[in-house]
Design an enzyme around this catalytic site. Structure first.
Site, PDB file in Angstrom:
ATOM      1  N   CYS A 193     -78.301 -46.121 -40.196  1.00  0.00           N
ATOM      2  CA  CYS A 193     -78.314 -47.006 -41.999  1.00  0.00           C
ATOM      3  C   CYS A 193     -79.658 -47.244 -41.911  1.00  0.00           C
ATOM      4  O   CYS A 193     -80.692 -47.474 -42.824  1.00  0.00           O
ATOM      5  CB  CYS A 193     -77.934 -48.101 -41.323  1.00  0.00           C
ATOM      6  SG  CYS A 193     -78.304 -49.875 -42.513  1.00  0.00           S
ATOM      7  N   CYS A 198     -78.928 -46.505 -45.330  1.00  0.00           N
ATOM      8  CA  CYS A 198     -78.876 -47.397 -46.240  1.00  0.00           C
ATOM      9  C   CYS A 198     -80.260 -48.351 -46.831  1.00  0.00           C
ATOM     10  O   CYS A 198     -80.833 -47.722 -47.443  1.00  0.00           O
ATOM     11  CB  CYS A 198     -77.697 -48.718 -46.254  1.00  0.00           C
ATOM     12  SG  CYS A 198     -76.659 -48.558 -44.982  1.00  0.00           S
ATOM     13  N   LYS A 201     -82.169 -44.900 -48.089  1.00  0.00           N
ATOM     14  CA  LYS A 201     -81.652 -44.775 -49.202  1.00  0.00           C
ATOM     15  C   LYS A 201     -81.963 -45.946 -50.450  1.00  0.00           C
ATOM     16  O   LYS A 201     -82.701 -45.735 -52.193  1.00  0.00           O
ATOM     17  CB  LYS A 201     -80.264 -44.374 -49.548  1.00  0.00           C
ATOM     18  CG  LYS A 201     -79.430 -44.302 -49.934  1.00  0.00           C
ATOM     19  CD  LYS A 201     -78.545 -45.931 -50.944  1.00  0.00           C
ATOM     20  CE  LYS A 201     -77.967 -46.504 -50.261  1.00  0.00           C
ATOM     21  NZ  LYS A 201     -76.515 -46.139 -49.858  1.00  0.00           N
ATOM     22  N   TYR A 335     -69.529 -40.674 -52.198  1.00  0.00           N
ATOM     23  CA  TYR A 335     -70.582 -41.941 -52.181  1.00  0.00           C
ATOM     24  C   TYR A 335     -71.467 -41.293 -52.189  1.00  0.00           C
ATOM     25  O   TYR A 335     -73.008 -41.725 -52.434  1.00  0.00           O
ATOM     26  CB  TYR A 335     -70.093 -43.073 -51.866  1.00  0.00           C
ATOM     27  CG  TYR A 335     -70.985 -44.080 -50.623  1.00  0.00           C
ATOM     28  CD1 TYR A 335     -72.211 -43.972 -50.035  1.00  0.00           C
ATOM     29  CD2 TYR A 335     -69.813 -43.732 -49.371  1.00  0.00           C
ATOM     30  CE1 TYR A 335     -72.122 -44.384 -48.896  1.00  0.00           C
ATOM     31  CE2 TYR A 335     -70.071 -43.829 -47.799  1.00  0.00           C
ATOM     32  CZ  TYR A 335     -71.195 -44.158 -47.613  1.00  0.00           C
ATOM     33  OH  TYR A 335     -71.408 -43.997 -46.463  1.00  0.00           O
ATOM     34  N   GLU A 339     -75.109 -41.325 -55.317  1.00  0.00           N
ATOM     35  CA  GLU A 339     -75.840 -41.542 -54.496  1.00  0.00           C
ATOM     36  C   GLU A 339     -77.301 -40.689 -54.877  1.00  0.00           C
ATOM     37  O   GLU A 339     -78.412 -41.065 -55.457  1.00  0.00           O
ATOM     38  CB  GLU A 339     -76.093 -42.444 -53.711  1.00  0.00           C
ATOM     39  CG  GLU A 339     -75.616 -43.990 -53.461  1.00  0.00           C
ATOM     40  CD  GLU A 339     -75.270 -44.669 -51.903  1.00  0.00           C
ATOM     41  OE1 GLU A 339     -74.900 -45.439 -52.095  1.00  0.00           O
ATOM     42  OE2 GLU A 339     -75.490 -43.887 -51.592  1.00  0.00           O
ATOM     43  N   HIS A 619     -72.949 -67.971 -68.435  1.00  0.00           N
ATOM     44  CA  HIS A 619     -73.541 -67.013 -69.615  1.00  0.00           C
ATOM     45  C   HIS A 619     -74.697 -67.165 -69.847  1.00  0.00           C
ATOM     46  O   HIS A 619     -75.871 -68.140 -69.780  1.00  0.00           O
ATOM     47  CB  HIS A 619     -72.685 -67.651 -71.053  1.00  0.00           C
ATOM     48  CG  HIS A 619     -72.849 -66.963 -71.771  1.00  0.00           C
ATOM     49  ND1 HIS A 619     -72.261 -66.084 -72.324  1.00  0.00           N
ATOM     50  CD2 HIS A 619     -73.896 -66.999 -73.223  1.00  0.00           C
ATOM     51  CE1 HIS A 619     -72.747 -65.431 -73.705  1.00  0.00           C
ATOM     52  NE2 HIS A 619     -73.835 -66.638 -74.379  1.00  0.00           N
ATOM     53  N   GLU A 624     -69.762 -62.760 -65.804  1.00  0.00           N
ATOM     54  CA  GLU A 624     -68.565 -63.775 -66.713  1.00  0.00           C
ATOM     55  C   GLU A 624     -67.605 -63.381 -66.919  1.00  0.00           C
ATOM     56  O   GLU A 624     -66.648 -63.786 -67.205  1.00  0.00           O
ATOM     57  CB  GLU A 624     -69.685 -64.553 -67.831  1.00  0.00           C
ATOM     58  CG  GLU A 624     -69.561 -63.738 -69.291  1.00  0.00           C
ATOM     59  CD  GLU A 624     -70.311 -64.613 -70.046  1.00  0.00           C
ATOM     60  OE1 GLU A 624     -70.081 -65.467 -70.315  1.00  0.00           O
ATOM     61  OE2 GLU A 624     -71.420 -63.630 -70.350  1.00  0.00           O
TER      62      GLU A 624
END
Length: 657
Positions: A193, A198, A201, A335, A339, A619, A624
């Site tokens: 990681c 992670c 990346k 993934y 990515e 909002h 939302e």
């Protein structure tokens, strides 16, 4: 082997009587009514100048002497029942037993130890529970040839692997439970990681996001650079690597503050309690621990094929690139592949994505994978579909590569071919004919008997137990939810279960359900729970209701382009049952990476569609949409909350002391 009779000075000084009867060693309080018979035997032995039948080994004798000068610690051996052991436990803070000893459940309950429906509790449960108080390191007592041999260990816990899971377990064991811990890492602290996953990346994704904004969004908001914007790739790499190196140092400092020892080297099992570590200079050191954790993570996998390994780089190698390639080919449909393809494309490389079947991310909800596929094509990524993978990769003798696919297609003149076709666990080469696992590890799990799957993942139960009593495993090496936060949570829960004195932690484990996750593609994906096909498979078509939405984020509202050309956000709520419990949330679009964490909490708490509706929307935001889907407020008015928020109910109040 010399044997010893207990001198009277011990129990006079400590106001305890030390009684040795047959194979039993009891350290008793003088006032205990249950010691009379045993004390009488000892006194008789002293009068007749005869030694008790069995007496402790010298090392055990010295250890007990030190215990007697500190808070009481009681040692039991053979079978002790009900009141006899209760008298011992309630008077002190610790009981150590060998494996043959059992404690009556009633006595355990009265002593505050975890009760059991069984008539007897194994002594190991008692030992684990009471050693969790942190008064003494684990002591293993074995009977051999009518004597007692005490075995001590260098550490309470050895963590093999200094990645996210190993670090989390090591620090929790040391800081929260006072255990002596060693962490062994063969490369850099932080694991995949921090070093090649992670963290770097996300740095590259952020750079790509900025590049995308400059190229496609800036002008619509009235900005102009007055010239071409260029990327200094070496400068970006230097800054990224400096950041990663700083994190390596932070982990080392964290170990120092927590009191965790760490060494660098290759770990090899000698037996179930011993690990051999070979450092970079070839020096070998053995370490022993009562418990050992395997948290060695995984590594990129190169599929078979002519010239594949020689002419390709892995996802790890991506972070070694000194310059941005002009033409890059990324192979894979997971993934990691999407990515890195998105990063390369946004930074300016001509990018090709090779997938074995029709599209990438086939295991994701179809709404998400189909929407991402369209966005990648729109952004200029060349997707090679239904290729069945790479057959061979050749070099032209210079820096260019030619990639031949199994369907007969060829991609010419690539500067970089990046293989992101899967990962394998860092275990030992037990199955040398297994194409999934190159022989690069030296754990030698056969020496301790730990079972692995055909694909070499370590077999564990829901508590991270392997088939060997004192050996545990977690993280990517187990192949279940291979995510950094998952390994961290599993490591902390395991430490609590193994070492905590709090009864609530006796069955502590991590949940692998409803784990929110994000794919840093362009645009990003956030997902939690079951896909629509998986929900139907689990609950039946008639019990599943789905809500979907597709719209353009307000960020693109002022863009002077056709509505169909604006990037889309897509969302799906997957609900199940009469109460429409939310069992899946899937989002692709701007901001999905940041919005998913909160909705993951709601799902873990059992939120229904009505619960989402009960939350007033923020909002204007994209999130939302998740609390206003469908005809708002018309879903079954049932809540998954402990205190229902429906129909204007008052908010839950905290419990006060």
């Amino acid at each position: 082997m010399q044997r010893y009779v207990w001198p009277k000075t011990i129990h006079k000084r400590s106001e305890k009587a030390v009684v040795c009867v047959a194979s039993t060693i009891w350290i008793l309080d003088e006032a205990s009514p249950k010691q009379t018979r045993n004390k009488r035997r000892l006194m008789q032995a002293e009068k007749t100048q005869k030694r008790p039948r069995w007496v402790p080994h010298e090392r055990l004798f010295r250890q007990i002497q030190s215990w007697l000068s500190s808070p009481p610690f009681y040692i039991l051996n053979s079978c002790v029942y009900q009141r006899g052991c209760l008298d011992l436990i309630v008077l002190g803070v610790g009981v150590a037993c060998n494996k043959g000893t059992y404690l009556h459940a009633r006595a355990a309950g009265e002593a505050g130890i975890n009760e059991s429906a069984q008539d007897f509790l194994p002594s190991k449960m008692i030992l684990d529970y009471l050693c969790g108080h942190g008064h003494h390191s684990p002591i293993k007592i074995k009977r051999k040839t009518n004597t007692f041999i005490m075995t001590t260990y260098d550490f309470d816990l050895i963590c093999i692997g200094g990645g996210s899971g190993g670090i989390a377990c090591a620090k929790r064991s040391a800081t929260s439970h006072g255990k002596k811990v060693l962490c062994i890492e063969r490369a850099r602290l932080g694991g995949t990681c921090v070093n090649v996953g992670c963290v770097p990346k996300k740095v590259m994704w952020s750079a790509a996001h900025i590049a995308h904004t400059l190229k496609h969004d800036m002008e619509h908001y009235g900005f102009s650079t007055g010239g071409e914007v260029t990327l200094d790739f070496p400068k970006l790499k230097q800054a990224r690597d400096k950041y990663v190196k700083r994190l390596n140092g932070i982990y080392a400092s964290g170990f120092a503050r927590a009191g965790v020892e760490h060494v660098f080297g290759e770990a090899t099992f000698v037996d179930e309690h011993t690990v051999k570590v070979t450092d970079k200079d070839g020096q070998v050191t053995n370490y022993q621990a009562e418990k050992i954790l395997i948290a060695t993570g995984g590594r990129p996998h190169f599929p078979p094929g002519e010239g594949v390994e020689e002419n390709c780089i892995s996802s790890d190698g991506f972070f070694d690139l000194e310059d941005l390639p002009k033409v890059a080919v990324v192979v894979g449909a997971g993934y990691i592949a999407v990515e890195l393809a998105g990063v390369l494309n946004s930074l300016g490389s001509e990018t090709h994505l090779v997938v074995r079947k029709g599209r990438a991310l086939r295991e994701f909800d179809p709404l998400i994978s189909e929407a991402l596929d369209k966005e990648m094509v729109k952004q200029g990524i060349f997707i090679h579909r239904n290729t069945n993978g790479v057959a061979k990769v050749t070099s032209d003798g210079g820096n260019k590569k030619n990639i031949t696919l199994h369907n007969g297609d060829t991609i010419y003149n690539a500067d970089v071919v990046l293989m992101a076709a899967g990962r394998v666990p860092n275990t030992e080469d037990l199955c040398t004919d297994c194409e999934w696992a190159p022989n690069t590890e030296t754990l030698h799990l056969e020496k301790c008997g730990v079972k692995i799957t055909p694909r070499k993942y370590v077999v564990v139960d829901e508590y991270q137990n392997t088939n060997v009593e004192n050996i545990y495993a977690l993280g990517d090496v187990c192949g279940v939810v291979e995510l950094t936060p998952m390994a961290i949570a599993a490591g902390r829960r395991l430490a609590d279960r193994l070492f905590s004195s709090n009864p609530i932690h006796a069955t502590s484990k991590v949940s692998y359900e409803y784990v929110p996750t994000v794919v840093f593609s362009h645009p990003t994906i956030g997902t939690c729970g079951l896909t629509e096909p998986k929900a139907i498979e689990k609950y039946g078509q008639e019990n599943v209701k789905v809500y979907t939405s597709r719209f353009s984020d307000s960020h693109y509202g002022i863009f002077d382009v056709k509505p169909e050309d604006k990037p889309k956000t897509v969302m799906k709520l997957v609900c199940a049952g009469l109460d429409e419990k939310v069992v899946g949330i899937h989002v692709l679009g701007m901001g999905s990476d940041e919005m998913m964490q909160g909705f993951g909490v709601a799902m873990k708490m059992g939120a229904t569609k009505a619960d989402l509706d009960s939350c007033v929307a923020i909002h204007p935001t994209a999130s939302e949409e998740l609390v206003t889907m469908g005809t708002w407020g018309t879903s079954p008015q049932e809540s998954g909350a402990k205190v229902s928020p429906l129909n204007g109910a008052a908010a839950a109040e905290p419990r006060l002391s």
